[in-house]
Write a protein that holds these residues in place. Structure first.
Motif, mmCIF file in Angstrom:
data_model
loop_
_atom_site.group_PDB
_atom_site.id
_atom_site.type_symbol
_atom_site.label_atom_id
_atom_site.label_comp_id
_atom_site.label_asym_id
_atom_site.label_seq_id
_atom_site.Cartn_x
_atom_site.Cartn_y
_atom_site.Cartn_z
ATOM 1 N N LEU A 41 15.988 -16.975 29.911
ATOM 2 C CA LEU A 41 16.497 -15.593 30.270
ATOM 3 C C LEU A 41 15.744 -14.823 31.366
ATOM 4 C CD1 LEU A 41 17.002 -14.667 26.609
ATOM 5 C CD2 LEU A 41 18.908 -15.492 28.321
ATOM 6 N N THR A 42 14.639 -15.152 31.629
ATOM 7 C CA THR A 42 13.587 -14.374 32.375
ATOM 8 C C THR A 42 13.553 -15.145 33.785
ATOM 9 O OG1 THR A 42 11.753 -15.192 31.625
ATOM 10 C CG2 THR A 42 12.478 -13.129 30.925
ATOM 11 N N ARG A 43 14.023 -16.267 33.881
ATOM 12 C CA ARG A 43 13.934 -17.208 34.897
ATOM 13 C C ARG A 43 15.144 -17.100 35.826
ATOM 14 N NH1 ARG A 43 9.949 -17.716 31.227
ATOM 15 N NH2 ARG A 43 8.305 -18.945 32.276
ATOM 16 N N ASN A 44 14.950 -16.847 37.118
ATOM 17 C CA ASN A 44 16.319 -17.134 38.111
ATOM 18 C C ASN A 44 15.934 -17.719 39.338
ATOM 19 O OD1 ASN A 44 15.784 -15.344 40.232
ATOM 20 N ND2 ASN A 44 15.482 -13.884 38.539
ATOM 21 N N TYR A 45 16.615 -18.403 40.123
ATOM 22 C CA TYR A 45 16.392 -19.242 41.213
ATOM 23 C C TYR A 45 16.946 -18.200 42.447
ATOM 24 C CZ TYR A 45 15.162 -22.244 37.590
ATOM 25 O OH TYR A 45 14.948 -22.768 36.292
ATOM 26 N N LYS A 46 16.835 -16.846 42.357
ATOM 27 C CA LYS A 46 17.196 -16.080 43.595
ATOM 28 C C LYS A 46 15.872 -16.264 44.584
ATOM 29 C CE LYS A 46 17.537 -11.248 44.641
ATOM 30 N NZ LYS A 46 17.486 -9.659 43.806
ATOM 31 N N SER A 47 16.174 -16.962 45.790
ATOM 32 C CA SER A 47 15.250 -17.509 46.672
ATOM 33 C C SER A 47 14.517 -16.447 47.704
ATOM 34 C CB SER A 47 15.410 -18.654 47.294
ATOM 35 O OG SER A 47 15.895 -19.691 46.377
#
Length: 660
Positions: free
Chosen positions: A400-406
């Motif tokens: 939920l707190t992880r994203n792969y916005k680079s």
């Protein structure tokens, strides 16, 4: 065995329920940190709806940002939440259950620096608040008590100011707006949360709302009534609005049954659609006396019978209805009109099927482990669930707190050349809609020493745009940020925290130590330190087979796994018998949802895990290493050393992805 009362239809407002079983609201903590519905939350409530209940009440949707009770609280206070809430309501209704959403403001228990409450904490109940806090802390492991005690004592210290009229009106408007959002999202009913010691309950209670007047009862109920009336006026006529009613607070001078029944009569006159009963608050449920009460089966039955006989609107009982036989007896005796299933249904989603077919029901053992998990912001989890499902839930909550916005970090001409040489490593699979987000390029310029001229920057930006278009990112804009910085490390940390980047690419350079330090600066991120090794598509993935490995597998599944020409080798330094490690590997693949046929190579070593991995990396000429931070406690990490740190210190020109 037949249960004619349980499976008889029942009507609430204009809505026909197929039976008398209701999935009660139990806070999950499965929303994204910004309050959006998550896919795992939809899956969870779909499973509840599929259990055979006639109605599912989605728990604790906050009516304002200062009304959340946890970091992962569902919110219904803005139009932007409607798409997720619509998917949630639709998922519940697709399983044949009515979809209801509970609206709440946590009041003094809210996760905010300036909580709202009806009256300041008084000296007469301060001692009880401290005492109940002590009992609450005894439920947690010793090492967790210090941080929690500090947090809750600071929270009590903010209970000094009562709400003014402007704040009261704002909260009323917030409830009204959230009700409209819930209606637009397709929910069949709305429930207002007047229990558990949250804001509406705080106004009702003489314990938290000490009124010096001849008729304190009428004064205390005035604010909740204003909320109810405004919510009802904002909805179509006859739209069902229920109320979660506390029967007994079990605190000094708190709500008792007589006042609760008196308020129930008022709610009936206000045309509340149903009353869902509860008892106890966070100030009382952890005392030994209350624990003994709540450990008994159907512990609210006696008080519930009085409530049902007192009003002519539907009532829902809660409180350890452990079997269908208990529920059938309650309905037969007219103790309540509907059976509420809270933690018992979460413990065993097959409660109805197993119970009605005389099969064993997995019981809720009242250990309160689920509450501990929610308090620690780790999401609802049950000690009675199968181990693999508990681990899967832990993983989903971490995601939920992880994203792969680079974020690509460029501070020199060398960075631009390096990124061009490793483009495929920088771009997640564009076919995966979850990660198909074009990156942000951050140019860090030092006015004292800099080789980033404008022409080179423009050429690099044009190159990046063309490459991303060719890869299928044409609909996603390329973001460009320029920052003048004398301290790149400090500026970068600030930029990451401000904009929530989850995947940060930094080129390695031994002459600039801040780059390597960034590997351990951020929590819950993926930090990639890219090197010049041309063999970067040959990837080694060291796994310690802990929960950290689940995050690594999940990251790869959503980004690089399956990409053309990428060669992955998953390895484990053998510290135990091969049979146990092989069994654990099979479990991890199932939990993470990756290809079950992926092999795992075992490395036997007499030395440290880090040295064994470095030897393997150099011998087989791997260009990229993707690994997690070691899944052990701080003390063990201090004694044994960090494997990832040992590996990172020994790499030369390889790229390293470190996943926390």
């Amino acid at each position: 065995m037949n249960y004619p009362f349980i499976f008889s239809p029942f009507k609430i407002g204009q809505y026909q329920l197929k039976n008398r079983l209701v999935a009660l609201p139990v806070h999950t903590g499965y929303a994204h940190p910004d309050g959006r519905v998550s896919s795992f939350m939809i899956e969870f409530y779909s499973r509840l709806a599929d259990s055979g209940v006639s109605m599912v009440v989605v728990a604790n949707a906050a009516t304002a940002s200062d009304g959340v009770v946890s970091r992962f609280n569902l919110r219904a206070d803005k139009e932007e939440f409607i798409p997720g809430l619509t998917r949630l309501a639709k998922a519940i209704k697709s399983k044949g259950a009515a979809a209801c959403i509970q609206l709440n403001h946590a009041g003094r228990f809210a996760k905010t620096d300036q909580p709202l409450l009806p009256a300041p904490v008084s000296s007469s109940n301060l001692a009880f608040n401290i005492s109940s806090l002590k009992k609450f802390m005894e439920f947690f492991p010793f090492e967790q008590r210090f941080g929690l005690t500090r947090y809750f004592l600071s929270k009590i210290n903010t209970w000094r100011h009562s709400m003014n009229e402007h704040e009261k009106q704002r909260v009323i408007e917030d409830f009204k707006k959230s009700a409209v959002i819930a209606f637009k999202s397709g929910f069949d009913m709305i429930e207002l949360h007047g229990a558990n010691g949250y804001l509406l309950c705080q106004f009702l209670s003489p314990f938290t709302n000490k009124i010096k007047s001849e008729d304190s009862f009428q004064t205390r109920i005035s604010f909740p009534l204003s909320v109810i009336r405004q919510v009802q006026q904002s909805l179509p006529e006859n739209f069902p609005v229920g109320f979660r009613l506390i029967l007994q607070e079990w605190v000094p001078d708190g709500i008792d049954l007589l006042e609760s029944l008196a308020f129930a009569s008022v709610l009936e006159k206000e045309k509340i659609a149903y009353l869902s009963a509860s008892a106890g608050t966070y100030n009382s449920i952890f005392s030994q006396k209350t624990i003994k009460k709540m450990a008994k089966k159907a512990y609210l039955a006696e008080n519930m019978a009085k409530l049902t006989n007192h009003v002519k609107i539907p009532t829902i009982i809660s409180g350890r209805i452990l079997t269908p036989a208990i529920g059938e007896k309650i309905l037969k005796n007219r103790t309540a009109h509907l059976i509420g299933l809270g933690r018992s249904l979460r413990t065993d989603p097959r409660w109805i099927i197993n119970g009605t077919q005389d099969k064993k029901i997995i019981p809720c053992i009242n250990c309160n482990w689920c509450i501990k998990q929610v308090v620690l912001d780790q999401g609802f989890n049950c000690s009675q669930w199968p181990r693999l499902y508990r681990e899967r839930t832990e993983l989903e909550h971490k995601l939920l707190t992880r994203n792969y916005k680079s974020l690509w970090v460029v501070s020199s001409a060398w960075d631009m050349r390096a990124f061009k040489n490793s483009l495929a490593l920088l771009i997640p699979d564009p076919g995966n809609t979850k990660t198909a987000i074009s990156p942000t390029i951050l140019f860090l310029k030092n006015s004292l020493k800099n080789d980033l001229d404008d022409s080179a920057q423009k050429n690099f930006i044009a190159w990046a745009r063309n490459e991303l278009d060719d890869l299928g990112f044409s609909d996603a804009p390329l973001n460009i940020v320029f920052k003048n910085s004398q301290d790149h490390e400090k500026t970068l940390v600030k930029e990451i925290d401000k904009n929530g980047y989850g995947l940060i690419f930094i080129n390695s350079n031994s002459n600039q130590p801040w780059r390597a330090r960034m590997l351990y600066k951020e929590r819950g991120k993926v930090i990639a330190l890219t090197g010049a090794n041309k063999n970067y598509k040959k990837i080694i993935v060291p796994l310690d087979l802990s929960s950290a490995s689940l995050l690594v597998l999940s990251f790869l599944r959503q980004t690089h796994m399956g990409k053309k020409d990428f060669d992955f080798n998953f390895v484990h330094v053998l510290m135990q018998k091969p049979g146990k490690a092989e069994q654990r590997w099979e479990e991890l693949k199932k939990i993470a949802g990756v290809d079950i046929n992926i092999p795992l190579d075992f490395i036997k070593s007499q030395n440290s895990a880090a040295s064994a991995l470095i030897e393997k990396i150099k011998k087989d000429d791997y260009g990229t290493v993707i690994m997690g931070k070691r899944g052990i406690s701080g003390i063990k990490r201090w004694l044994m050393g960090s494997v990832s740190a040992g590996v990172s210190r020994s790499l030369t020109d390889q790229s390293l992805f470190l996943i926390d």
